[in-house]
Structure formats: C-alpha cells, structure tokens
Design a protein around this motif. Structure first.
Motif, PDB file in Angstrom:
ATOM      1  N   ASN A  21      62.058   5.686  22.742  1.00 39.80           N
ATOM      2  CA  ASN A  21      60.640   5.936  22.984  1.00 39.80           C
ATOM      3  C   ASN A  21      60.246   7.401  22.806  1.00 39.80           C
ATOM      4  O   ASN A  21      59.080   7.696  22.575  1.00 39.80           O
ATOM      5  N   ILE A  51      50.000  11.895  12.942  1.00 37.58           N
ATOM      6  CA  ILE A  51      51.131  11.051  13.337  1.00 37.58           C
ATOM      7  C   ILE A  51      52.416  11.874  13.385  1.00 37.58           C
ATOM      8  O   ILE A  51      53.212  11.768  14.329  1.00 37.58           O
ATOM      9  N   ASN A  54      52.256  14.219  16.354  1.00 36.11           N
ATOM     10  CA  ASN A  54      52.487  13.460  17.584  1.00 36.11           C
ATOM     11  C   ASN A  54      53.978  13.222  17.807  1.00 36.11           C
ATOM     12  O   ASN A  54      54.489  13.370  18.934  1.00 36.11           O
ATOM     13  N   CYS A  66      54.164   6.856  22.163  1.00 35.76           N
ATOM     14  CA  CYS A  66      53.032   5.938  22.230  1.00 35.76           C
ATOM     15  C   CYS A  66      52.929   5.392  23.636  1.00 35.76           C
ATOM     16  O   CYS A  66      53.943   5.215  24.319  1.00 35.76           O
ATOM     17  N   GLN A  67      51.697   5.096  24.052  1.00 35.17           N
ATOM     18  CA  GLN A  67      51.507   4.549  25.402  1.00 35.17           C
ATOM     19  C   GLN A  67      52.074   3.141  25.533  1.00 35.17           C
ATOM     20  O   GLN A  67      52.457   2.717  26.624  1.00 35.17           O
ATOM     21  N   ASP A  68      52.148   2.373  24.415  1.00 38.09           N
ATOM     22  CA  ASP A  68      52.802   1.069  24.455  1.00 38.09           C
ATOM     23  C   ASP A  68      54.285   1.293  24.226  1.00 38.09           C
ATOM     24  O   ASP A  68      54.739   1.456  23.088  1.00 38.09           O
ATOM     25  N   THR A  69      55.044   1.326  25.303  1.00 40.95           N
ATOM     26  CA  THR A  69      56.476   1.599  25.195  1.00 40.95           C
ATOM     27  C   THR A  69      57.297   0.326  24.987  1.00 40.95           C
ATOM     28  O   THR A  69      58.523   0.344  25.064  1.00 40.95           O
ATOM     29  N   GLY A 146      56.397  -2.867  20.386  1.00 40.86           N
ATOM     30  CA  GLY A 146      55.015  -2.867  20.832  1.00 40.86           C
ATOM     31  C   GLY A 146      54.290  -4.115  20.360  1.00 40.86           C
ATOM     32  O   GLY A 146      54.628  -4.703  19.326  1.00 40.86           O
ATOM     33  N   CYS A 183      48.206  -0.632  13.742  1.00 39.08           N
ATOM     34  CA  CYS A 183      48.315   0.828  13.633  1.00 39.08           C
ATOM     35  C   CYS A 183      49.109   1.262  12.400  1.00 39.08           C
ATOM     36  O   CYS A 183      50.152   1.899  12.524  1.00 39.08           O
ATOM     37  N   GLN A 239      45.885   3.806   9.848  1.00 44.99           N
ATOM     38  CA  GLN A 239      44.898   3.450  10.874  1.00 44.99           C
ATOM     39  C   GLN A 239      43.706   2.685  10.305  1.00 44.99           C
ATOM     40  O   GLN A 239      42.674   2.553  10.957  1.00 44.99           O
ATOM     41  N   CYS A 270      54.520  -1.158  13.824  1.00 48.13           N
ATOM     42  CA  CYS A 270      53.852   0.089  13.502  1.00 48.13           C
ATOM     43  C   CYS A 270      54.892   1.040  12.911  1.00 48.13           C
ATOM     44  O   CYS A 270      56.071   0.704  12.823  1.00 48.13           O
TER      45      CYS A 270
END
Length: 280
Positions: A21, A51, A54, A66-69, A146, A183, A239, A270
């Motif tokens: 992650n 990207i 990030n 990413c917030q969706d782990t 995800g 995504c 995106q 993704c």
C-alpha cells in the motif's frame, strides 16, 4: 520435510500488506514514466505527473498511495514437503492482514456479510487461493485489490464459434463500459478458458505479472500487445480526460477448456497493482 512457524507467516503478511500500500512497484512506475513521455495530450500529461508525484509522496512519507487500501487476495503456493507448525496457515494469513492494516493505518474496507454490511473492522478475512506444488518452499503473494476497478470486471461464457474476435470484442467492450470508473490508466487482466470459476482466477492472476513481461506464448503475447493498442485507441485516457494512455498493460492467462465452451473474464485494476511476494 521443511517446518515453517505460523508466526513467521503472520509477520511476512503484515509486512507485505503495508509495503504493497505504501510503495508502487518498480515496473508500474517505469510504465507510468514511459506513458508520460509518449502522451502528447496536455491534460493527460498533467494527470500522469500527478499520479507519479502521488506515488513518490507515498514512498517518501510511507503512507498509503490511495484511500482505498483494498481487500486482500492471497495466492499461496505450498510445497507438498512443507509443514506449518504452531497454527493454521489461513489463520496466520488473516492475523497478518489484521496486524498490517492496524499498524499501517490502512483503511478497513471489508464487511462480514455482503448483505448485512457490518464492517469487520480489521480488513479480514482475506480471499486465499491455494496451490500445492512439489518441493519444500512456501510462496505467498498478497494483493490489495481496490473495488473501484474490481467492480468494473466482467465474465462471459462465449460460444466456441465466437472465436478470437469474440474475445477481443468482449475485452474492448468491458474497458469501454468501465470508462473513467476504475481510475485509468488501468491494467487489464484477462483469463481465457477453464470453467466459470477457473477463468476469473486466471484473470486475477494475470494482474500479478510484472508489466514489462509478456506472456511466454508468442501467440498470446501478440494478442496482449494488440489489445493494449486497441484499448489505448479508445481515447479514455488518464482519469477519463482523454489521451493515449487508457491502459498500461494487458496481461492474458489461459487454460484448457471444454469443447463446448469459451469462457472469458476481464479483471481490471487501477494503475496501482499493489502486490508483494515472499518465499519461505
């Protein structure tokens, strides 16, 4: 015979779910940079820059990219000469997931019942696939999958008469229907053959292959590259804002099937194909 302590399995799974992650794989970063160089659409370039930035922040600060782990999917190859002591292997894997998601400050996204929707609060259980192989090694690969991309995946039981063109059409249709939802830029895992259940596992396994490696079978390697070109020609782009980079890679896995069937599955990810592997 080789003996492996269940606690060692827990330790390794905990480490891997955190690292998966936090750290974007080398092959993915290289593919993103290559895509950035080759895409001449300004908006696409800007999104790819973000990207990459990030991923660098996540790496440097050791935080989730990413917030969706994800929900953990584990692929276990266990040698027939391996003995697990001091615990059950699946309990050890789930304990590693629990500890990793707690200590790594990763979002807990798993509900214990698909209809009652009560969160398990530790991201367990994982989905575990086992394969018994010769030898005395234990290999565990964990993927944090995800669901923005998972939800865009599809399965179709084609007729043999649909042939390769039917397979191509289904892959393209699936990506086009997904549009910006997973995504993009995405990685496309394709399974062909087997049965209703086997083909989806093939598609999931295809996502685990490094992006700079083609199928060892030249026929399927050519098909992967053809489909990547056709997908990128759709113009969905990073995106969903247009450009040449809808997908970074198409990976295909295949298996023998029945004379009356042609199962095809497409599992979308993704760009962050988050996975780690260890051999004990």
């Amino acid at each position: 015979m080789k003996t492996i302590d269940a606690k060692k399995i827990t330790e390794e799974v905990k480490r891997m779910v955190i690292e998966a992650n936090y750290f974007l794989p080398r092959d993915v970063m290289e593919a993103l940079k290559k895509a950035r160089e080759n895409d001449d659409w300004k908006l696409s370039q800007d999104i790819l820059d973000k990207i990459i930035a990030n991923a660098n922040i996540a790496n440097d600060e050791q935080v989730p990219m990413c917030q969706d782990t994800g929900m953990v999917v584990a692929f276990v190859k266990i040698g027939q000469e391996v003995v697990i002591e001091n615990g059950y292997i699946e309990d050890a894997i789930n304990e590693g997931v629990r500890q990793g998601y707690e200590e790594g400050f990763l979002r807990k996204s798993v509900v214990g019942d698909p209809l009652n929707r009560v969160n398990t609060k530790d991201n367990t259980p994982a989905v575990v696939h086992y394969e018994v192989v010769p030898g005395d090694k234990l290999t565990i690969m964990v993927a944090a999958k995800g669901f923005g991309s998972e939800n865009m995946s599809r399965l179709k039981m084609l007729k043999p008469s649909d042939g390769i063109e039917g397979v191509k059409d289904f892959i393209l249709e699936t990506v086009e229907l997904a549009g910006p939802n997973p995504c993009p830029p995405i990685v496309v895992g394709v399974g062909i053959g087997g049965t209703f259940d086997k083909v989806t596992l093939l598609a999931k396994k295809a996502l685990m292959r490094e992006l700079d490696k083609d199928n060892e079978n030249p026929f399927y390697a050519d098909l992967e590259n053809e489909m990547l070109e056709k997908i990128n020609a759709l113009g969905i782009g990073p995106q969903g804002f247009g450009g040449k980079t809808t997908a970074l890679k198409v990976s295909i896995e295949y298996y023998p099937t029945h004379i009356a069937g042609l199962p095809v599955a497409v599992n979308i990810n993704c760009h962050a194909t988050r996975h780690k592997e260890v051999t004990l």
